[in-house]
Scaffold this motif. Structure first.
Motif, PDB file in Angstrom:
ATOM      1  N   SER A 156     -14.372  -7.923  25.548  1.00 23.10           N
ATOM      2  CA  SER A 156     -14.665  -7.798  23.910  1.00 23.10           C
ATOM      3  C   SER A 156     -13.078  -7.397  23.913  1.00 23.10           C
ATOM      4  N   LYS A 157     -12.449  -7.398  24.246  1.00 25.46           N
ATOM      5  CA  LYS A 157     -11.269  -7.882  23.405  1.00 25.46           C
ATOM      6  C   LYS A 157     -11.290  -9.171  23.131  1.00 25.46           C
ATOM      7  N   LYS A 158     -11.537 -10.417  23.918  1.00 24.09           N
ATOM      8  CA  LYS A 158     -11.132 -11.582  23.545  1.00 24.09           C
ATOM      9  C   LYS A 158     -11.715 -12.515  23.043  1.00 24.09           C
ATOM     10  N   LEU A 159     -13.547 -11.647  22.804  1.00 27.72           N
ATOM     11  CA  LEU A 159     -14.557 -11.923  21.350  1.00 27.72           C
ATOM     12  C   LEU A 159     -13.712 -11.661  20.360  1.00 27.72           C
ATOM     13  N   GLU A 160     -12.936  -9.961  19.531  1.00 25.62           N
ATOM     14  CA  GLU A 160     -12.371  -9.807  18.708  1.00 25.62           C
ATOM     15  C   GLU A 160     -11.010 -10.704  18.562  1.00 25.62           C
ATOM     16  N   LEU A 161     -10.500 -11.313  19.757  1.00 23.64           N
ATOM     17  CA  LEU A 161      -9.298 -12.387  19.124  1.00 23.64           C
ATOM     18  C   LEU A 161     -10.065 -13.930  18.674  1.00 23.64           C
ATOM     19  N   LEU A 162     -11.149 -14.386  20.007  1.00 24.96           N
ATOM     20  CA  LEU A 162     -11.978 -15.376  19.654  1.00 24.96           C
ATOM     21  C   LEU A 162     -12.247 -15.053  17.666  1.00 24.96           C
ATOM     22  N   ALA A 163     -12.752 -13.772  17.203  1.00 27.16           N
ATOM     23  CA  ALA A 163     -13.433 -14.332  15.711  1.00 27.16           C
ATOM     24  C   ALA A 163     -12.416 -14.083  14.881  1.00 27.16           C
ATOM     25  N   GLU A 164     -10.219 -13.637  15.968  1.00 30.83           N
ATOM     26  CA  GLU A 164      -9.853 -13.762  14.570  1.00 30.83           C
ATOM     27  C   GLU A 164      -9.410 -15.358  14.283  1.00 30.83           C
ATOM     28  N   ARG A 165      -9.363 -15.791  15.766  1.00 31.48           N
ATOM     29  CA  ARG A 165      -8.599 -16.869  15.992  1.00 31.48           C
ATOM     30  C   ARG A 165      -9.900 -18.347  13.927  1.00 31.48           C
ATOM     31  N   LEU A 166     -11.800 -18.125  15.009  1.00 32.77           N
ATOM     32  CA  LEU A 166     -12.281 -18.679  13.905  1.00 32.77           C
ATOM     33  C   LEU A 166     -12.270 -18.870  12.815  1.00 32.77           C
ATOM     34  N   GLU A 167     -11.391 -17.482  12.245  1.00 29.37           N
ATOM     35  CA  GLU A 167     -11.345 -16.496  11.208  1.00 29.37           C
ATOM     36  C   GLU A 167      -9.961 -17.759  10.513  1.00 29.37           C
ATOM     37  N   THR A 168      -9.306 -17.445  11.141  1.00 26.33           N
ATOM     38  CA  THR A 168      -8.341 -18.387  11.014  1.00 26.33           C
ATOM     39  C   THR A 168      -8.177 -19.876  11.270  1.00 26.33           C
ATOM     40  N   SER A 188      -9.674 -24.600   7.606  1.00 27.78           N
ATOM     41  CA  SER A 188     -10.436 -26.193   7.560  1.00 27.78           C
ATOM     42  C   SER A 188     -11.104 -25.976   5.348  1.00 27.78           C
ATOM     43  N   GLU A 189     -10.801 -24.548   4.657  1.00 24.72           N
ATOM     44  CA  GLU A 189     -11.120 -24.639   3.394  1.00 24.72           C
ATOM     45  C   GLU A 189     -10.094 -25.132   3.024  1.00 24.72           C
TER      46      GLU A 189
END
Length: 90
Positions: A27-39, A44-45
């Protein structure tokens, strides 16, 4: 028989505890992944906005290079008797 059943339940409990720990870590790793994907998405925008401006920049460069004669100012030679400031009449 009761002891073997207790031992089996202890193994099951240990497995459930291990599963809980692994799930929390995941769960912690997925939250970190979500943050990195948002960045990454934000980055990319920004890149997309820059790339959208390039056709305009190239067009401006092309127009400027085609009309270099209109953009170049040739300084006038000053006559010794001519004032430096043309707006002042003495």
């Amino acid at each position: 028989m009761l002891n073997s059943r207790i031992a089996e339940k202890e193994k099951e409990y240990a497995s459930i505890c291990k599963l809980r720990d692994i799930s929390q870590e995941m769960s912690k790793k997925l939250e970190l992944l979500a943050e990195r994907l948002e960045t990454l998405n934000d980055g990319s925008e920004a890149v997309s906005e820059v790339l959208q401006n390039w056709p305009t920049i190239f067009e401006s460069i092309q127009l400027a290079s085609q009309n270099t004669e209109a953009l170049v100012r040739v300084p006038h030679t000053l006559d010794q008797n001519q004032p430096l400031n043309p707006s002042s009449h003495e």
